[in-house]
Design a protein around this motif. Structure first.
Motif, PDB file in Angstrom:
ATOM      1  N   UNK A 151      -1.990   4.009  20.941  1.00 58.65           N
ATOM      2  CA  UNK A 151      -2.027   5.345  20.323  1.00 58.65           C
ATOM      3  C   UNK A 151      -1.957   5.229  18.804  1.00 58.65           C
ATOM      4  N   UNK A 152      -1.054   4.387  18.306  1.00 58.76           N
ATOM      5  CA  UNK A 152      -0.978   4.188  16.853  1.00 58.76           C
ATOM      6  C   UNK A 152      -2.281   3.604  16.317  1.00 58.76           C
ATOM      7  N   UNK A 153      -2.841   2.637  17.021  1.00 62.62           N
ATOM      8  CA  UNK A 153      -4.097   2.024  16.581  1.00 62.62           C
ATOM      9  C   UNK A 153      -5.202   3.076  16.479  1.00 62.62           C
ATOM     10  N   UNK A 154      -5.290   3.928  17.466  1.00 62.87           N
ATOM     11  CA  UNK A 154      -6.318   4.979  17.463  1.00 62.87           C
ATOM     12  C   UNK A 154      -6.134   5.925  16.282  1.00 62.87           C
ATOM     13  N   UNK A 155      -4.914   6.357  16.056  1.00 62.29           N
ATOM     14  CA  UNK A 155      -4.653   7.287  14.947  1.00 62.29           C
ATOM     15  C   UNK A 155      -4.897   6.604  13.606  1.00 62.29           C
ATOM     16  N   UNK A 156      -4.431   5.372  13.465  1.00 60.84           N
ATOM     17  CA  UNK A 156      -4.640   4.640  12.209  1.00 60.84           C
ATOM     18  C   UNK A 156      -6.119   4.416  11.925  1.00 60.84           C
ATOM     19  N   UNK A 157      -6.891   4.166  12.956  1.00 54.25           N
ATOM     20  CA  UNK A 157      -8.309   3.859  12.750  1.00 54.25           C
ATOM     21  C   UNK A 157      -9.155   5.108  12.501  1.00 54.25           C
ATOM     22  N   UNK A 158      -8.651   6.274  12.871  1.00 57.37           N
ATOM     23  CA  UNK A 158      -9.443   7.488  12.684  1.00 57.37           C
ATOM     24  C   UNK A 158      -8.901   8.421  11.604  1.00 57.37           C
ATOM     25  N   UNK A 159      -7.644   8.281  11.225  1.00 60.60           N
ATOM     26  CA  UNK A 159      -7.067   9.155  10.188  1.00 60.60           C
ATOM     27  C   UNK A 159      -7.787   8.913   8.870  1.00 60.60           C
ATOM     28  N   UNK A 160      -8.214   9.960   8.257  1.00 63.40           N
ATOM     29  CA  UNK A 160      -8.910   9.844   6.982  1.00 63.40           C
ATOM     30  C   UNK A 160     -10.408   9.651   7.111  1.00 63.40           C
ATOM     31  N   UNK A 161     -10.875   9.524   8.332  1.00 65.01           N
ATOM     32  CA  UNK A 161     -12.306   9.356   8.569  1.00 65.01           C
ATOM     33  C   UNK A 161     -12.903  10.699   8.960  1.00 65.01           C
ATOM     34  N   UNK A 162     -13.814  11.226   8.177  1.00 68.25           N
ATOM     35  CA  UNK A 162     -14.392  12.523   8.541  1.00 68.25           C
ATOM     36  C   UNK A 162     -15.274  12.397   9.779  1.00 68.25           C
ATOM     37  N   UNK A 163     -15.166  13.396  10.640  1.00 67.52           N
ATOM     38  CA  UNK A 163     -16.075  13.433  11.780  1.00 67.52           C
ATOM     39  C   UNK A 163     -17.405  14.006  11.291  1.00 67.52           C
ATOM     40  N   UNK A 164     -18.363  14.006  12.154  1.00 68.56           N
ATOM     41  CA  UNK A 164     -19.673  14.548  11.766  1.00 68.56           C
ATOM     42  C   UNK A 164     -19.596  16.036  11.436  1.00 68.56           C
ATOM     43  N   UNK A 165     -18.629  16.719  12.015  1.00 72.11           N
ATOM     44  CA  UNK A 165     -18.525  18.163  11.813  1.00 72.11           C
ATOM     45  C   UNK A 165     -17.442  18.555  10.822  1.00 72.11           C
ATOM     46  N   UNK A 166     -16.673  17.600  10.362  1.00 71.36           N
ATOM     47  CA  UNK A 166     -15.500  17.980   9.591  1.00 71.36           C
ATOM     48  C   UNK A 166     -15.363  17.159   8.308  1.00 71.36           C
ATOM     49  N   UNK A 167     -15.242  17.838   7.212  1.00 72.03           N
ATOM     50  CA  UNK A 167     -14.818  17.218   5.969  1.00 72.03           C
ATOM     51  C   UNK A 167     -13.735  18.119   5.407  1.00 72.03           C
ATOM     52  N   UNK A 168     -12.731  17.511   4.810  1.00 73.64           N
ATOM     53  CA  UNK A 168     -11.603  18.293   4.338  1.00 73.64           C
ATOM     54  C   UNK A 168     -10.884  17.555   3.232  1.00 73.64           C
ATOM     55  N   UNK A 169     -10.315  18.288   2.290  1.00 76.81           N
ATOM     56  CA  UNK A 169      -9.480  17.637   1.281  1.00 76.81           C
ATOM     57  C   UNK A 169      -8.184  17.095   1.873  1.00 76.81           C
ATOM     58  N   UNK A 170      -7.908  17.414   3.140  1.00 73.17           N
ATOM     59  CA  UNK A 170      -6.694  16.924   3.787  1.00 73.17           C
ATOM     60  C   UNK A 170      -6.864  15.531   4.394  1.00 73.17           C
ATOM     61  N   UNK A 171      -8.086  15.005   4.431  1.00 78.46           N
ATOM     62  CA  UNK A 171      -8.325  13.708   5.063  1.00 78.46           C
ATOM     63  C   UNK A 171      -7.474  12.600   4.450  1.00 78.46           C
ATOM     64  N   UNK A 172      -7.516  12.439   3.132  1.00 76.10           N
ATOM     65  CA  UNK A 172      -6.768  11.345   2.504  1.00 76.10           C
ATOM     66  C   UNK A 172      -5.262  11.557   2.573  1.00 76.10           C
ATOM     67  N   UNK A 173      -4.726  12.762   2.288  1.00 76.14           N
ATOM     68  CA  UNK A 173      -3.274  12.929   2.455  1.00 76.14           C
ATOM     69  C   UNK A 173      -2.810  12.661   3.883  1.00 76.14           C
ATOM     70  N   UNK A 174      -3.612  13.073   4.861  1.00 77.66           N
ATOM     71  CA  UNK A 174      -3.231  12.832   6.251  1.00 77.66           C
ATOM     72  C   UNK A 174      -3.270  11.345   6.574  1.00 77.66           C
ATOM     73  N   UNK A 175      -4.287  10.638   6.088  1.00 73.26           N
ATOM     74  CA  UNK A 175      -4.370   9.192   6.308  1.00 73.26           C
ATOM     75  C   UNK A 175      -3.173   8.491   5.682  1.00 73.26           C
TER      76      UNK A 175
END
Length: 135
Positions: A8-32
């Motif tokens: 679960x940690x690996x999945x979150x670490x590998x996807x946090x901060x990565x925009x999906x095809x439908x989502x870009x946000x200024x929150x990506x880097x703070x969340x990562x």
């Protein structure tokens, strides 16, 4: 730490901060940043992480229905963080500029004993703890 928690940690670490095809946000880097800082803390790393709505939650069990006895951290629209909980009806604990400060607030409020995560649901965890404490 169990393989379930590590995965679960690996999945979150590998996807946090990565925009999906439908989502870009200024929150990506703070969340990562939040995910990286939380994962660096041994007490939180042994808990099951889950995310939703820019929130990072920590559960004492690995299956749905997760435990709701640990505060969670979320990002604000300006890139700061807030700590709330443990339930959604709880008042906000604090807001902070720092992911480290938010993580420290959660660590200070961990219920004893806390971790490693129990393999199972919150109901199964409660039954296990009841049997353990009465025996």
């Amino acid at each position: 730490m169990t393989n379930t928690v590590e995965a679960a940690w690996h999945e979150i670490l590998s996807t946090a901060g990565e925009p999906s095809r439908r989502e870009t946000s200024p929150l990506l880097e703070p969340f990562a940043e939040l995910v990286r800082v939380a994962h660096a803390e041994p007490l939180l790393r042994q808990l099951f992480p889950w995310t939703g709505m820019w929130e990072l939650h920590f559960s004492r069990c690995t299956e749905i229905r997760y435990s709701w006895d640990i505060p969670y951290i979320s990002t604000l629209s300006d890139g700061r963080y807030y700590v709330e909980g443990p339930s959604r009806s709880s008042q906000r604990i604090a807001e902070t500029e720092s992911a480290r400060a938010a993580v420290a607030m959660v660590i200070d409020r961990l219920p004893p004993p806390c971790g490693p995560a129990f393999i199972g649901s919150a109901e199964e965890l409660a039954a296990y703890e009841k049997a353990r404490d009465s025996g």
